[in-house]
Design a protein around this motif. Structure first.
Motif, short mmCIF file in Angstrom:
data_model
loop_
_atom_site.label_atom_id
_atom_site.label_comp_id
_atom_site.label_asym_id
_atom_site.label_seq_id
_atom_site.Cartn_x
_atom_site.Cartn_y
_atom_site.Cartn_z
N TYR A 160 0.81 -1.21 0.00
CA TYR A 160 0.00 0.00 0.00
C TYR A 160 0.84 1.26 0.00
CZ TYR A 160 -4.05 -2.95 0.80
OH TYR A 160 -5.04 -3.89 0.66
N THR A 163 0.57 -6.02 3.85
CA THR A 163 0.23 -4.59 3.80
C THR A 163 1.37 -3.73 3.23
OG1 THR A 163 -1.18 -4.91 5.75
CG2 THR A 163 -0.74 -2.63 5.06
N TYR A 174 -8.99 1.07 3.55
CA TYR A 174 -7.95 0.15 4.02
C TYR A 174 -7.67 0.38 5.51
CZ TYR A 174 -7.04 -0.12 -1.04
OH TYR A 174 -7.16 -0.26 -2.40
N HIS A 186 -6.97 -1.58 7.83
CA HIS A 186 -5.88 -2.35 8.42
C HIS A 186 -4.56 -1.57 8.41
CE1 HIS A 186 -6.37 -3.25 4.16
NE2 HIS A 186 -5.08 -3.50 4.08
N ILE A 187 -4.48 -0.53 7.58
CA ILE A 187 -3.29 0.33 7.62
C ILE A 187 -3.22 1.03 8.96
CG2 ILE A 187 -2.21 2.40 6.65
CD1 ILE A 187 -3.25 1.54 3.92
#
Length: 224
Positions: A14, A26, A85, A87-88
């Motif tokens: 990402y 990630t 996103y 989870h970032i």
């Protein structure tokens, strides 16, 4: 099976958009090493406090990364805020939380409070981008995560695409405090995604300062 899935639906970093290997999640290993970490909390660097000097009384202040336009940190925060996103935020919260847990000065943090979104924007986006970031920091510091004290009562436009002067001119954010007894005689850590002019965090500090005997600190994902 995991390799087959990755072949058909490859995961990408990402931060740089390169393909991730099976043991990466990630963010790729190269980006993890190359991201512009500040180490402010390890080096007693007061760069974040300087942004708010003379405007808000802050005990501790840090940021995980330096924000660079069109850089990987911008890509991460953009993905977190506008592409869902979440989870970032969890990853960055684990990262910074783990580091703060090693610093003695942060061990008396009682509560972690996220900079709130206005209810209209929250409804549209579906989540506050700093929620998971703050939750992971709170867990690392054995602190309470509290999101029912600070409330945003003005709906301002996004600061992301504005220049510095425009951000100052847009400094009409208003926050209110509920359940004020929760934060009296506490050391609270306000968390946000990025500090630029400091206007948002100044307004948050002003609102929280209504409580009796309160200490306020700040932690952000990045500083511009």
């Amino acid at each position: 099976m995991k390799s087959v899935i990755n072949l058909l639906f490859p995961k990408v970093c990402y931060a740089c958009s390169s393909y991730l290997s099976d043991n990466e999640e990630t963010i790729c290993i190269n980006c993890r090493h190359d991201l512009p970490v500040t180490d402010f909390h390890f080096n007693n660097d007061d760069s974040v406090k300087k942004v708010l000097r003379g405007r808000a009384k802050v005990e501790l202040a840090t940021a995980l990364f330096r924000f660079e336009k069109k850089g990987p940190v911008q890509q991460l925060i953009h993905g977190l805020k506008y592409k869902g996103y979440e989870h970032i935020g969890e990853l960055l919260g684990n990262w910074l939380g783990g580091e703060l847990a090693e610093v003695a000065a942060y061990q008396d943090i009682d509560m972690v409070i996220p900079v709130p979104m206005h209810k209209k924007k929250l409804k549209k986006r579906g989540y506050n981008q700093v929620t998971k970031f703050g939750q992971q920091i709170a867990e690392a510091l054995n602190a309470e995560y509290v999101d029912d004290v600070l409330v945003k009562i003005s709906d301002t436009t996004s600061q992301t695409t504005k220049g510095r002067l425009a951000r100052w001119n847009n400094n009409n954010e208003i926050f209110a405090v509920k359940n004020i007894l929760k934060i009296e005689n506490k050391h609270v850590l306000i968390v946000d995604d990025i500090i630029t002019t400091g206007a948002t965090l100044e307004a948050c500090c002003s609102a929280l300062s209504q409580a009796k005997i309160i200490k306020i600190s700040i932690a952000t994902m990045a500083i511009a």
